[in-house]
Design a protein around this motif. Sequence first.
Motif, PDB file in Angstrom:
ATOM      1  N   ASP A  26      65.964 -22.505 -17.336  1.00  0.00           N
ATOM      2  CA  ASP A  26      65.106 -21.455 -16.761  1.00  0.00           C
ATOM      3  C   ASP A  26      64.335 -20.715 -17.851  1.00  0.00           C
ATOM      4  OD1 ASP A  26      65.930 -21.992 -14.200  1.00  0.00           O
ATOM      5  OD2 ASP A  26      67.658 -20.629 -14.340  1.00  0.00           O
ATOM      6  N   GLU A  27      64.996 -20.536 -18.986  1.00  0.00           N
ATOM      7  CA  GLU A  27      64.345 -19.799 -20.083  1.00  0.00           C
ATOM      8  C   GLU A  27      63.036 -20.507 -20.447  1.00  0.00           C
ATOM      9  OE1 GLU A  27      67.404 -20.699 -19.897  1.00  0.00           O
ATOM     10  OE2 GLU A  27      68.692 -19.002 -20.325  1.00  0.00           O
ATOM     11  N   ASN A  28      61.987 -19.718 -20.647  1.00  0.00           N
ATOM     12  CA  ASN A  28      60.715 -20.313 -21.073  1.00  0.00           C
ATOM     13  C   ASN A  28      59.947 -19.262 -21.861  1.00  0.00           C
ATOM     14  OD1 ASN A  28      58.398 -19.248 -18.951  1.00  0.00           O
ATOM     15  ND2 ASN A  28      60.460 -19.319 -18.052  1.00  0.00           N
ATOM     16  N   GLN A  72      57.761 -26.972 -15.787  1.00  0.00           N
ATOM     17  CA  GLN A  72      59.174 -27.063 -15.382  1.00  0.00           C
ATOM     18  C   GLN A  72      59.337 -27.989 -14.174  1.00  0.00           C
ATOM     19  OE1 GLN A  72      59.918 -22.804 -15.000  1.00  0.00           O
ATOM     20  NE2 GLN A  72      61.235 -22.855 -16.809  1.00  0.00           N
ATOM     21  N   THR A  73      58.429 -27.848 -13.203  1.00  0.00           N
ATOM     22  CA  THR A  73      58.515 -28.704 -12.008  1.00  0.00           C
ATOM     23  C   THR A  73      58.362 -30.170 -12.390  1.00  0.00           C
ATOM     24  OG1 THR A  73      57.568 -26.947 -10.679  1.00  0.00           O
ATOM     25  CG2 THR A  73      57.450 -29.167  -9.749  1.00  0.00           C
ATOM     26  N   LYS A 113      55.500 -22.912 -15.064  1.00  0.00           N
ATOM     27  CA  LYS A 113      56.142 -23.338 -13.797  1.00  0.00           C
ATOM     28  C   LYS A 113      55.777 -24.791 -13.512  1.00  0.00           C
ATOM     29  CE  LYS A 113      58.012 -19.724 -11.258  1.00  0.00           C
ATOM     30  NZ  LYS A 113      58.825 -19.444 -12.422  1.00  0.00           N
ATOM     31  N   LYS A 155      61.373 -31.525 -14.184  1.00  0.00           N
ATOM     32  CA  LYS A 155      62.470 -31.812 -13.231  1.00  0.00           C
ATOM     33  C   LYS A 155      62.201 -33.126 -12.518  1.00  0.00           C
ATOM     34  CE  LYS A 155      64.008 -27.153 -12.318  1.00  0.00           C
ATOM     35  NZ  LYS A 155      63.642 -25.922 -11.674  1.00  0.00           N
TER      36      LYS A 155
END
Length: 457
Positions: A370-372, A358-359, A355, A362
């Motif tokens: 979304d896939e991870n 991903q943040t 997470k 971005k």
Amino acid sequence: MKKLVKNNVYWVGYMDWELETFHGEDYSIYNGSSQNAYLIEEGKTVLMDTVWTPHRDDFIENLEKELGDLHKIDYIIAQHGECDHTGTLPALMAKIPDTPIYCTANCVKSLEGQYGKNGWNFHVVKTGDTLDIGNGKKLIFVEMPMLHWPDSMATYMTKDNILFSMDAFGQHFAVAEMFNDCADQALLWKEALKYYVNILNPFSPMCLRKLDEIEKMNLTIDMIAPSHGVIWRKDPMQIVRKYREWANAYQEDRVTIAYGTMWNGTEKIAHAIADEIHRQSPSTVVKVFNVEKADKNEIMTEVFRSRAIAVGSPTVLNDVLSGVSGWLTFLKSLRFKNKKAGAFGCYGWSGEGNKILQTRLKEAGFDVIDENIKSFWNPEEEDFSKIPAFVTALIGTKEEETQPKPVKWQCPCGYVYDPEKGDPSQGVKPGTAWEDVPADWTCPVCHLPKSAFFKVE
Ligand code: FEO
């Protein structure tokens, strides 16, 4: 020794064979570099820039030998305040204190900020201003703000048709023979690209606008003489064409996988992702780096060439590995555009690493899937089975690639106007198209006018 560039223009810079890093430790150098300064001996004698402080004694001694008397210098041009080009000025000005220095207003601030208010004889210039240097020749100044500092400018010499471009079009690359046609071409383009990615890429929109502006000036350019690396003599516009390509959200069919690992679990996922990319798309070039071991400038050059990246880290103490975290900070600062990203990593306790990745991806401007791949302790069959879907989402399909991206507008300070969000702080409602934003609206962060914004996807 001065080296002939063309007619009465000579190179008097410093060939830095031993330089290993630049900007402190922030930029790695493997093929030397040069600080290019030029001496123009027309009706007037002009010194175009100087060299970095450690080489000032050699530089001044050489100038004294070539000129006999430093007082023969009629004008100094300081195209940019950074100390690799101005570090010699304090020592030089102590010897010839009244010599006029031509530079931008921002360069005066930069020089006084670094070296103090010494009462130097500054002549502030703007785009289009000229300086007569005798023999029917003149210098035309072109401000180049943010290429790569606010104070940067270029200088065009008429009749000889030389564009002194300062850092733009440069490379950290030592070539004693000076000219592009004498250099090892593979190394030249490798270093030119690395320089663009790591120094200029954050300013790509400004670069495109400046290239348009220079094109409209209809200058005949026979040579481009930057402040580092080779002088572009053979087909000098080839580097301009390349900059246009690079500045336009450049990408190739490549994917970069960048990871950190503690006990090799995240590394195993990285390698499995690489294999799957080749299975799904055999022609896609894949590069895999442990970011805590590999050279960050070289990795960023690969990221720049890529259409997508996958970034991995185990969760460590409710965060990602410190080496990955630092690498993400650098990634964000380079402002890459038009690239997808995905996250992966192992965990044993809390597991928020993906997470966080991903943040931060971005925030760095990537289109994050979304896939991870999140693996408890070591990756097992169940984790590997998720990799095909992860890769499909990451490298997309040809149809997806052709979908138009929503257009936003960015201020040079970094603020982005998103029509979907508008700017309610100044009464601009969500859903307001850029064309409908009032002309007197200003950037909510730095208050630059609407006209300063440029289009981004
Ligand atoms: Fe080569 Fe921005 O200094």
